[in-house]
Write a protein that holds these residues in place. Structure first.
Motif, PDB file in Angstrom:
ATOM      1  N   GLY A 180      -8.618  39.738  99.118  1.00  0.00           N
ATOM      2  CA  GLY A 180      -7.353  39.946  99.813  1.00  0.00           C
ATOM      3  C   GLY A 180      -7.343  41.095 100.796  1.00  0.00           C
ATOM      4  N   ASN A 181      -8.353  41.968 100.754  1.00  0.00           N
ATOM      5  CA  ASN A 181      -8.346  43.124 101.655  1.00  0.00           C
ATOM      6  C   ASN A 181      -8.467  42.718 103.121  1.00  0.00           C
ATOM      7  OD1 ASN A 181      -8.183  44.669  99.371  1.00  0.00           O
ATOM      8  ND2 ASN A 181      -9.835  46.078  99.949  1.00  0.00           N
ATOM      9  N   LEU A 182      -9.292  41.730 103.417  1.00  0.00           N
ATOM     10  CA  LEU A 182      -9.441  41.281 104.793  1.00  0.00           C
ATOM     11  C   LEU A 182      -8.149  40.663 105.307  1.00  0.00           C
ATOM     12  CD1 LEU A 182     -11.163  40.781 107.281  1.00  0.00           C
ATOM     13  CD2 LEU A 182     -11.993  38.666 106.236  1.00  0.00           C
ATOM     14  N   GLU A 183      -7.482  39.889 104.458  1.00  0.00           N
ATOM     15  CA  GLU A 183      -6.218  39.277 104.867  1.00  0.00           C
ATOM     16  C   GLU A 183      -5.155  40.340 105.139  1.00  0.00           C
ATOM     17  OE1 GLU A 183      -8.108  38.398 102.447  1.00  0.00           O
ATOM     18  OE2 GLU A 183      -8.552  36.252 102.629  1.00  0.00           O
ATOM     19  N   ILE A 184      -5.119  41.375 104.295  1.00  0.00           N
ATOM     20  CA  ILE A 184      -4.159  42.466 104.499  1.00  0.00           C
ATOM     21  C   ILE A 184      -4.454  43.204 105.799  1.00  0.00           C
ATOM     22  CG2 ILE A 184      -3.365  44.682 103.579  1.00  0.00           C
ATOM     23  CD1 ILE A 184      -3.805  43.543 100.773  1.00  0.00           C
ATOM     24  N   LEU A 185      -5.731  43.438 106.066  1.00  0.00           N
ATOM     25  CA  LEU A 185      -6.114  44.126 107.299  1.00  0.00           C
ATOM     26  C   LEU A 185      -5.675  43.344 108.523  1.00  0.00           C
ATOM     27  CD1 LEU A 185      -7.733  46.221 108.951  1.00  0.00           C
ATOM     28  CD2 LEU A 185      -9.762  44.805 108.555  1.00  0.00           C
ATOM     29  N   LEU A 186      -5.969  42.055 108.551  1.00  0.00           N
ATOM     30  CA  LEU A 186      -5.586  41.252 109.713  1.00  0.00           C
ATOM     31  C   LEU A 186      -4.073  41.183 109.874  1.00  0.00           C
ATOM     32  CD1 LEU A 186      -8.161  38.319 109.424  1.00  0.00           C
ATOM     33  CD2 LEU A 186      -8.279  40.330 110.898  1.00  0.00           C
ATOM     34  N   ASN A 187      -3.360  41.164 108.772  1.00  0.00           N
ATOM     35  CA  ASN A 187      -1.900  41.134 108.842  1.00  0.00           C
ATOM     36  C   ASN A 187      -1.352  42.450 109.394  1.00  0.00           C
ATOM     37  OD1 ASN A 187       0.740  39.815 108.085  1.00  0.00           O
ATOM     38  ND2 ASN A 187       0.872  41.672 106.839  1.00  0.00           N
ATOM     39  N   GLN A 188      -1.954  43.569 108.999  1.00  0.00           N
ATOM     40  CA  GLN A 188      -1.534  44.868 109.517  1.00  0.00           C
ATOM     41  C   GLN A 188      -1.792  44.982 111.018  1.00  0.00           C
ATOM     42  OE1 GLN A 188      -0.234  47.996 108.161  1.00  0.00           O
ATOM     43  NE2 GLN A 188       0.540  46.516 106.672  1.00  0.00           N
ATOM     44  N   MET A 189      -2.899  44.431 111.467  1.00  0.00           N
ATOM     45  CA  MET A 189      -3.275  44.567 112.874  1.00  0.00           C
ATOM     46  C   MET A 189      -2.421  43.714 113.790  1.00  0.00           C
ATOM     47  SD  MET A 189      -5.422  46.919 112.857  1.00  0.00           S
ATOM     48  CE  MET A 189      -5.701  46.869 114.616  1.00  0.00           C
ATOM     49  N   LYS A 190      -1.602  42.811 113.222  1.00  0.00           N
ATOM     50  CA  LYS A 190      -0.696  42.025 114.052  1.00  0.00           C
ATOM     51  C   LYS A 190       0.393  42.889 114.679  1.00  0.00           C
ATOM     52  CE  LYS A 190      -1.361  37.674 111.519  1.00  0.00           C
ATOM     53  NZ  LYS A 190      -0.724  36.644 110.672  1.00  0.00           N
ATOM     54  N   ASN A 191       0.574  44.100 114.154  1.00  0.00           N
ATOM     55  CA  ASN A 191       1.597  45.005 114.672  1.00  0.00           C
ATOM     56  C   ASN A 191       1.105  45.835 115.845  1.00  0.00           C
ATOM     57  OD1 ASN A 191       3.337  44.181 112.553  1.00  0.00           O
ATOM     58  ND2 ASN A 191       2.378  45.675 111.168  1.00  0.00           N
ATOM     59  N   PHE A 192      -0.136  45.655 116.219  1.00  0.00           N
ATOM     60  CA  PHE A 192      -0.720  46.464 117.288  1.00  0.00           C
ATOM     61  C   PHE A 192      -1.352  45.560 118.344  1.00  0.00           C
ATOM     62  CE2 PHE A 192      -0.912  48.786 113.306  1.00  0.00           C
ATOM     63  CZ  PHE A 192      -0.339  50.008 113.642  1.00  0.00           C
ATOM     64  N   LYS A 193      -1.470  46.116 119.534  1.00  0.00           N
ATOM     65  CA  LYS A 193      -2.139  45.402 120.629  1.00  0.00           C
ATOM     66  C   LYS A 193      -3.595  45.873 120.660  1.00  0.00           C
ATOM     67  CE  LYS A 193      -2.051  44.577 125.616  1.00  0.00           C
ATOM     68  NZ  LYS A 193      -3.508  44.793 125.767  1.00  0.00           N
ATOM     69  N   TRP A 194      -4.499  44.967 120.401  1.00  0.00           N
ATOM     70  CA  TRP A 194      -5.915  45.317 120.369  1.00  0.00           C
ATOM     71  C   TRP A 194      -6.751  44.089 120.677  1.00  0.00           C
ATOM     72  CZ3 TRP A 194      -9.030  42.868 116.679  1.00  0.00           C
ATOM     73  CH2 TRP A 194      -8.329  42.133 115.715  1.00  0.00           C
ATOM     74  N   GLU A 195      -7.950  44.328 121.138  1.00  0.00           N
ATOM     75  CA  GLU A 195      -8.897  43.259 121.431  1.00  0.00           C
ATOM     76  C   GLU A 195     -10.144  43.356 120.546  1.00  0.00           C
ATOM     77  OE1 GLU A 195      -6.015  42.697 124.228  1.00  0.00           O
ATOM     78  OE2 GLU A 195      -7.007  44.599 123.828  1.00  0.00           O
ATOM     79  N   ILE A 196     -10.579  44.584 120.271  1.00  0.00           N
ATOM     80  CA  ILE A 196     -11.774  44.815 119.450  1.00  0.00           C
ATOM     81  C   ILE A 196     -11.453  45.897 118.426  1.00  0.00           C
ATOM     82  CG2 ILE A 196     -14.201  45.540 119.446  1.00  0.00           C
ATOM     83  CD1 ILE A 196     -14.375  44.614 122.341  1.00  0.00           C
TER      84      ILE A 196
END
Length: 538
Positions: free
Chosen positions: A70-86
């Motif tokens: 579940g850690n990877l899923e949590i990370l990707l969900n958190q990063m939806k709040n930011f604008k990033w490419e890499i």
């Protein structure tokens, strides 16, 4: 292993990587690609990741582990709040190296072969995936990837340096390996190195102004000095020390378990040549995946230095001095400006020169003014242009009223007559200018005016013809004709007629070679024996 490309392979026949090893505790396996150290997808048209029009986000984060379910899923969900490419990841704790896809993101990773320790990764969104040229998982602590930009390419290296529990030898090995990877990077690439460096650089940049900005954090340690030396050697600068932040939480990147100690040990570095492209770089305390490190993001947008336009000195209109009244006024004004300078005898010579120069400049600006650039006047007069416009109107009218043809013919004759007169006047003015310039010893103006009078515009016909003299218009036919011409020109064997060569009389050599003298032989033997004796004694 260098950066490579490859095509799709059957993922079902290969073993997944890292925590997706099929164990029951690992949770569901995301859609993935085979374990390859290469790029699996090659888009039909490569998209530039970095341009001059838009800003992109490149970040790094030590997430402590992605091995737990579940850690990877949590990370990707958190990063939806930011604008990033890499997004670079440190301490994934995955084993093996390769790539996988999840929720539309491509994840490139490098880890240990056996134990779940260290590990680095790069997460790419769609835009970064389409710009990916290749990647190279070097070790469990270093991996690199290369992306297409508008001007070339950018190489991003994600790292995880040994921490305080590791020996100095392991730190030296890490920097040696990182240096080796940087040396392989193309010199024209934009270079970025980011990750958890486990080094404190402090907040004093007096000795490292070219490497770090004015907004460091805390105190420097030995590994911080090693990092700064490494950056200075490779012309890198620490971007998250370049920008002032309103809150301290946007500066530090690591927090102790008791929440009392904070350090800045995670950095995003970029080549000093391109540091002007960084618009902001800071920590984001709002992002949370249960790690004691904070997310660090940098915004980057291509910027180029504009070539400054040459500033030509303004010239004063000295031709006004030909007028008697202007000349007398100028003499009175400059004399009044020089009066105070003549009285002061103790002034330094440099100060006197500045005062004299200022007096001349101010007086010339006040009396003469700046010389205005004069556009070349057309030799055709306004009257001729007016008649030409009237003739255009009469041409339309005579289609309806044939009687207007008489007026049309009259206007045509007048235009021809007046045009000739305008040309004569223009030539006379040019000749008068040549005479005046010659009297004033302005040779450049003399020759340029003569060239304007005598030069006739010529039209160059750039055509290619075939052997029959026909003009070729198709591009392929032109290329074939050029190839045919050069083959005929340079591939000619030029056969030699042996009969002609043999018929050329051979002149016998009349010069006789001298005989070798006995003295020359004796001298050569003595020299040889002496050299041999010296070799034996030494």
């Amino acid at each position: 292993m260098g950066l490579q490309r490859t095509e799709h392979h059957d993922a079902a026949a290969l073993k997944p990587i890292g925590r997706f090893d099929g164990s029951p505790s690992a949770g569901p396996t995301p859609s993935r690609l085979p374990i390859r150290r290469v790029v699996a997808d090659t888009p039909k048209e490569r998209v530039a990741l970095l341009t001059t029009k838009t800003s992109i986000g490149i970040g790094t984060w030590n997430v402590r582990t992605l091995y737990q379910p579940g850690n990877l899923e949590i990370l990707l969900n958190q990063m939806k709040n930011f604008k990033w490419e890499i997004l670079g990841i440190a301490e994934t704790h995955w084993t093996d190296s390769g790539e996988l896809t999840m929720e539309g993101y491509k994840i490139l990773c490098a880890g240990n072969d056996t134990i779940h320790r260290a590990g680095v990764a790069l997460i790419l969104n769609k835009q970064a995936q389409n710009a990916l040229l290749g990647y190279n998982p070097i070790s469990a602590r270093i991996m690199s990837a290369r992306f297409q930009t508008k001007t070339g390419a950018i190489t991003i290296i994600q790292v995880y340096a040994p921490n305080t529990a590791d020996t100095e030898n392991s730190v030296d090995e890490f920097y040696d390996q990182l240096q080796h990877e940087i040396n392989k990077t193309p010199k024209k690439d934009i270079l970025m190195v980011m990750g958890d460096l486990n080094a404190k650089v402090g907040d004093n940049n007096s000795e490292w102004a070219n490497v770090m900005g004015n907004y460091g954090y805390g105190n420097i340690n030995a590994r911080g000095e090693k990092l700064l030396t490494f950056c200075a050697t490779n012309n890198l600068c620490l971007t998250n020390t370049m920008f002032k932040q309103n809150k301290a939480s946007r500066q530090w990147t690591w927090e102790s378990p008791d929440q009392r100690t904070h350090n800045k040990i995670d950095f995003i570095m970029i080549s000093s040549k391109w540091k002007g492209c960084i618009t902001n770089s800071r920590s984001f305390p709002s992002a949370d995946v249960g790690s004691d490190h904070q997310l660090v993001l940098a915004n980057i947008q291509l910027k180029f230095k504009t070539k400054p336009k040459p500033k030509y000195p303004k010239r004063y209109d000295v031709f006004k001095l030909k007028t008697q009244a202007t000349r007398e006024r100028y003499e009175v004004e400059i004399g009044g400006s020089f009066a105070p300078l003549l009285d002061d005898e103790d002034t330094d010579i440099n100060d006197s020169w500045e005062a004299i120069k200022t007096a001349f400049s101010n007086t010339s600006k006040k009396i003469l003014g700046n010389k205005k650039a004069q556009k070349p006047k057309p030799w055709i007069s306004e009257e001729v242009i007016s008649l030409s416009e009237e003739r255009s109107k009469v041409k339309q009218e005579k289609l309806i009223d044939p009687s207007k043809k008489t007026r049309y013919n009259y206007l045509t004759r007048e235009i021809k007559r007046k045009t000739k007169g305008c040309k004569d006047i223009w030539l006379k003015d040019l000749c008068r200018n040549v005479e005046n310039a010659h009297q004033a010893a302005k040779s450049k103006e003399v020759y340029s005016t003569i060239k304007k009078i005598t030069n006739k515009p010529t039209t160059k016909m750039q055509t290619v013809k075939n052997k029959e003299g026909k003009i070729l218009t198709e591009l392929q036919d032109v290329k074939n004709r050029w190839r045919e011409n050069y083959e005929q020109l340079y591939n000619n064997q030029n056969p030699i007629n042996e009969e002609i060569v043999n018929s050329i009389p051979q002149m016998p050599s009349t010069e006789e070679e001298p005989d070798i003298l006995k003295d020359e032989i004796t001298s050569a033997i003595k020299s040889y024996l002496m050299a041999k004796h010296l070799d034996m004694t030494t």
